[in-house]
Design an enzyme around this catalytic site. Structure first.
Site, PDB file in Angstrom:
ATOM      1  N   TYR A   1       0.833  -1.204   0.000  1.00 47.66           N
ATOM      2  CA  TYR A   1       0.000   0.000   0.000  1.00 47.66           C
ATOM      3  C   TYR A   1       0.872   1.261   0.000  1.00 47.66           C
ATOM      4  O   TYR A   1       0.748   2.112  -0.872  1.00 47.66           O
ATOM      5  CB  TYR A   1      -0.902  -0.030   1.224  1.00 47.66           C
ATOM      6  CG  TYR A   1      -1.908   1.096   1.327  1.00 47.66           C
ATOM      7  CD1 TYR A   1      -3.035   1.131   0.510  1.00 47.66           C
ATOM      8  CD2 TYR A   1      -1.736   2.114   2.261  1.00 47.66           C
ATOM      9  CE1 TYR A   1      -3.972   2.162   0.634  1.00 47.66           C
ATOM     10  CE2 TYR A   1      -2.669   3.135   2.388  1.00 47.66           C
ATOM     11  CZ  TYR A   1      -3.782   3.156   1.575  1.00 47.66           C
ATOM     12  OH  TYR A   1      -4.703   4.161   1.696  1.00 47.66           O
TER      13      TYR A   1
ATOM     14  N   ASN B   1     -14.255  -0.870  13.406  1.00 46.00           N
ATOM     15  CA  ASN B   1     -14.088  -2.024  14.302  1.00 46.00           C
ATOM     16  C   ASN B   1     -14.631  -1.724  15.693  1.00 46.00           C
ATOM     17  O   ASN B   1     -15.428  -2.496  16.240  1.00 46.00           O
ATOM     18  CB  ASN B   1     -12.601  -2.368  14.451  1.00 46.00           C
ATOM     19  CG  ASN B   1     -12.211  -3.581  13.638  1.00 46.00           C
ATOM     20  OD1 ASN B   1     -12.935  -3.979  12.742  1.00 46.00           O
ATOM     21  ND2 ASN B   1     -11.069  -4.153  13.942  1.00 46.00           N
TER      22      ASN B   1
HETATM   23  P1  NAD Z   1     -12.677   1.749   0.321  1.00 46.01           P
HETATM   24  O1  NAD Z   1     -11.993   0.449   0.391  1.00 46.01           O
HETATM   25  O2  NAD Z   1     -14.005   1.902   0.976  1.00 46.01           O
HETATM   26  O3  NAD Z   1     -12.830   2.228  -1.184  1.00 46.01           O
HETATM   27  C1  NAD Z   1     -11.974   1.837  -2.220  1.00 46.01           C
HETATM   28  C2  NAD Z   1     -12.811   1.530  -3.451  1.00 46.01           C
HETATM   29  O4  NAD Z   1     -11.935   1.179  -4.539  1.00 46.01           O
HETATM   30  C3  NAD Z   1     -13.762   0.349  -3.229  1.00 46.01           C
HETATM   31  O5  NAD Z   1     -15.041   0.660  -3.722  1.00 46.01           O
HETATM   32  C4  NAD Z   1     -13.099  -0.775  -4.034  1.00 46.01           C
HETATM   33  O6  NAD Z   1     -14.026  -1.745  -4.461  1.00 46.01           O
HETATM   34  C5  NAD Z   1     -12.463   0.009  -5.161  1.00 46.01           C
HETATM   35  N1  NAD Z   1     -11.347  -0.693  -5.802  1.00 46.01           N
HETATM   36  C6  NAD Z   1     -10.317  -1.333  -5.202  1.00 46.01           C
HETATM   37  N2  NAD Z   1      -9.488  -1.832  -6.135  1.00 46.01           N
HETATM   38  C7  NAD Z   1     -10.012  -1.501  -7.353  1.00 46.01           C
HETATM   39  C8  NAD Z   1      -9.615  -1.752  -8.697  1.00 46.01           C
HETATM   40  N3  NAD Z   1      -8.510  -2.427  -8.980  1.00 46.01           N
HETATM   41  N4  NAD Z   1     -10.401  -1.253  -9.691  1.00 46.01           N
HETATM   42  C9  NAD Z   1     -11.533  -0.569  -9.408  1.00 46.01           C
HETATM   43  N5  NAD Z   1     -11.953  -0.311  -8.159  1.00 46.01           N
HETATM   44  C10 NAD Z   1     -11.201  -0.775  -7.135  1.00 46.01           C
HETATM   45  O7  NAD Z   1     -11.648   2.838   0.913  1.00 46.01           O
HETATM   46  P2  NAD Z   1     -11.826   4.395   1.184  1.00 46.01           P
HETATM   47  O8  NAD Z   1     -11.562   4.629   2.615  1.00 46.01           O
HETATM   48  O9  NAD Z   1     -13.068   4.911   0.570  1.00 46.01           O
HETATM   49  O10 NAD Z   1     -10.569   4.963   0.385  1.00 46.01           O
HETATM   50  C11 NAD Z   1     -10.692   5.599  -0.870  1.00 46.01           C
HETATM   51  C12 NAD Z   1      -9.316   6.096  -1.326  1.00 46.01           C
HETATM   52  O11 NAD Z   1      -8.802   7.027  -0.366  1.00 46.01           O
HETATM   53  C13 NAD Z   1      -8.282   4.988  -1.455  1.00 46.01           C
HETATM   54  O12 NAD Z   1      -7.475   5.255  -2.583  1.00 46.01           O
HETATM   55  C14 NAD Z   1      -7.451   5.119  -0.191  1.00 46.01           C
HETATM   56  O13 NAD Z   1      -6.137   4.676  -0.380  1.00 46.01           O
HETATM   57  C15 NAD Z   1      -7.520   6.618   0.068  1.00 46.01           C
HETATM   58  N6  NAD Z   1      -7.317   6.911   1.492  1.00 46.01           N
HETATM   59  C16 NAD Z   1      -8.302   6.672   2.403  1.00 46.01           C
HETATM   60  C17 NAD Z   1      -8.066   6.942   3.749  1.00 46.01           C
HETATM   61  C18 NAD Z   1      -9.116   6.712   4.803  1.00 46.01           C
HETATM   62  O14 NAD Z   1      -8.830   6.926   5.985  1.00 46.01           O
HETATM   63  N7  NAD Z   1     -10.335   6.336   4.489  1.00 46.01           N
HETATM   64  C19 NAD Z   1      -6.826   7.440   4.161  1.00 46.01           C
HETATM   65  C20 NAD Z   1      -5.843   7.633   3.202  1.00 46.01           C
HETATM   66  C21 NAD Z   1      -6.102   7.387   1.863  1.00 46.01           C
HETATM   67  N1  UDP Z   2      -6.330  -0.710  15.712  1.00 50.01           N
HETATM   68  C1  UDP Z   2      -6.699  -1.254  16.939  1.00 50.01           C
HETATM   69  N2  UDP Z   2      -7.746  -2.116  16.970  1.00 50.01           N
HETATM   70  C2  UDP Z   2      -8.465  -2.459  15.870  1.00 50.01           C
HETATM   71  C3  UDP Z   2      -8.100  -1.898  14.622  1.00 50.01           C
HETATM   72  C4  UDP Z   2      -7.018  -1.031  14.579  1.00 50.01           C
HETATM   73  O1  UDP Z   2      -6.085  -0.966  17.969  1.00 50.01           O
HETATM   74  O2  UDP Z   2      -9.414  -3.251  16.006  1.00 50.01           O
HETATM   75  C5  UDP Z   2      -5.215   0.251  15.666  1.00 50.01           C
HETATM   76  C6  UDP Z   2      -4.146  -0.065  14.633  1.00 50.01           C
HETATM   77  O3  UDP Z   2      -3.165  -0.953  15.165  1.00 50.01           O
HETATM   78  C7  UDP Z   2      -3.578   1.325  14.362  1.00 50.01           C
HETATM   79  C8  UDP Z   2      -4.789   2.231  14.532  1.00 50.01           C
HETATM   80  O4  UDP Z   2      -5.737   1.500  15.292  1.00 50.01           O
HETATM   81  O5  UDP Z   2      -2.625   1.660  15.335  1.00 50.01           O
HETATM   82  C9  UDP Z   2      -5.418   2.667  13.219  1.00 50.01           C
HETATM   83  O6  UDP Z   2      -5.638   1.505  12.453  1.00 50.01           O
HETATM   84  P1  UDP Z   2      -6.407   1.528  11.057  1.00 50.01           P
HETATM   85  O7  UDP Z   2      -6.389   0.128  10.540  1.00 50.01           O
HETATM   86  O8  UDP Z   2      -7.715   2.182  11.197  1.00 50.01           O
HETATM   87  O9  UDP Z   2      -5.548   2.486  10.103  1.00 50.01           O
HETATM   88  P2  UDP Z   2      -4.000   2.812   9.910  1.00 50.01           P
HETATM   89  O10 UDP Z   2      -3.885   4.223  10.335  1.00 50.01           O
HETATM   90  O11 UDP Z   2      -3.149   1.923  10.748  1.00 50.01           O
HETATM   91  O12 UDP Z   2      -3.796   2.592   8.460  1.00 50.01           O
END
Ligand code: NAD
Ligand code: UDP
Length: 317
Positions: free
Chosen positions: A147, A192
């Site tokens: 990732y 979670n």
């Molecule tokens: P999510 O898993 O809910 O959404 C990701 C979406 O992408 C899903 O609908 C999945 O089916 C789709 N997907 C995955 N692989 C694919 C592929 N090969 N082709 C087409 N579709 C595909 O996650 P999210 O939290 O909504 O995250 C969205 C974006 O934001 C991601 O790129 C993630 O890396 C980024 N992001 C999210 C967070 C967060 O905290 N939510 C933090 C940092 C970055």
């Molecule tokens: N974490 C936790 N319990 C859970 C899930 C996550 O203590 O059931 C912790 C995890 O180890 C990390 C933080 O919560 O330190 C955030 O985890 P998350 O998977 O949401 O995202 P990250 O920021 O690590 O990508």
């Protein structure tokens, strides 16, 4: 605002993507949602199906896509550590091949392209809070690398397309974001804890729970996406987007248990490898360039998210 703009959202059936699609439709855009439903679901976007300006295509971004659009938001990628480590090779492919395909599409149709990058590009940061100028401390061969390094390589590609092909790019580094439509089994900490507390199950804190995260409510994040996309060509990012309010994971667990009036106990489990110790965005750049700051405090955002999961779990019972 032009109402005939066609916007592509990859990963549009996911958690953040579904909120973005909804917001763009509300703003008058034509929206094409592309998703392979790896972690996203049709349920997340079912309420948009009746809108004639909304179109959905099942497609994997690791394969080329030929469509005509004016703007692209590239969100496709699993975001939860549990999901992105399930098939790590596919995760890297999604970030890297997905970026190449979407950048190629943007180049052909001269679309502005937004990349959902991540705070994970900072790895386990040695600088706190993290400014965009920090190059990070990531492990290239660890369990999170598919990732972290995938997203880092995607940033490289975005900036090379910008330098080499003068593409208009907007790269956002997103910090932990939460809200309704997170997948209940997605393994991320907010979903979670809420699901565990609502079910009266043990709340699983990894490690001692002293590690910190900064949690942004999804509506605040989507507002920043829209503002970043509207900036002039001089703003490419990378730009940190998140809420600087920083909490330990143990504090979050206690908050969720109190808010849900749950009798769940907190149990401590092994800390996953390469789990970052501290994370907080420096959002000075976003404040200045977008005139933006998050407005939903954690307490309020948690209440809304708990209400969502409460309804969802009740429907499933
Ligand atoms: P999510 O898993 O809910 O959404 C990701 C979406 O992408 C899903 O609908 C999945 O089916 C789709 N997907 C995955 N692989 C694919 C592929 N090969 N082709 C087409 N579709 C595909 O996650 P999210 O939290 O909504 O995250 C969205 C974006 O934001 C991601 O790129 C993630 O890396 C980024 N992001 C999210 C967070 C967060 O905290 N939510 C933090 C940092 C970055
Ligand atoms: N974490 C936790 N319990 C859970 C899930 C996550 O203590 O059931 C912790 C995890 O180890 C990390 C933080 O919560 O330190 C955030 O985890 P998350 O998977 O949401 O995202 P990250 O920021 O690590 O990508």
């Amino acid at each position: 605002m032009k109402t005939s703009q066609r916007v592509l959202v990859t990963g549009g059936a996911g958690f953040i993507g579904s909120h973005l699609c909804e917001r763009l439709l509300g703003d008058g855009f034509d929206v094409l949602c592309v998703d392979n439903y790896f972690t996203g679901t049709k349920d997340n976007i079912a309420h948009l199906f009746g809108n004639p300006r909304f179109e959905v295509m099942r497609h994997d971004v690791t394969f080329p896509l030929y469509v005509e659009v004016d703007e692209i938001y590239n969100l496709a990628c699993p975001a939860s550590p549990v999901h992105y480590q399930f098939d790590p090779v596919q995760t890297t492919k999604t970030s890297v091949h997905g970026a190449i395909n979407m950048l190629g599409l943007a180049k052909r149709v001269r679309a502005t392209i937004f990349q959902a990058s991540t705070s994970e590009v900072y790895g386990d940061p040695k600088v706190h809070p993290q400014p965009e100028s920090y190059w990070g401390n990531s492990n290239p061969i660890g369990l999170r690398a598919c990732y972290d390094e995938g997203k880092r390589c995607a940033e490289t590609l975005f900036f090379d397309y910008w330098r080499q092909h003068r593409l208009r790019i907007k790269v956002a580094r997103i910090f932990n974001t939460y809200g309704p439509r997170m997948h209940p089994n997605d393994g991320r900490v907010v979903s979670n804890f809420i699901v565990q507390a609502l079910r009266g199950e043990n709340v699983t804190v990894y490690g001692k729970g002293t590690q910190t995260r900064s949690f942004c409510y999804v509506d605040d994040l989507v507002e920043a996406f829209i503002r970043l996309m509207r900036t002039g060509d001089d703003i490419t990012g990378p730009m940190n987007l998140g809420n600087p309010g920083e909490f330990t994971i143990l504090e979050l667990a206690e908050k969720v248990i109190a808010k849900t009036n749950s009798r769940s106990a907190i149990v401590f489990k092994e800390l996953p490898s390469d789990d970052p110790v501290q994370r907080q965005p420096d959002i000075g750049f976003a404040r200045r360039a977008l005139d933006w700051a998050p407005s939903v405090p954690l307490d309020q955002g948690l209440d809304r998210t708990i209400a969502y999961f409460d309804r969802l779990l009740a429907q499933r019972n």
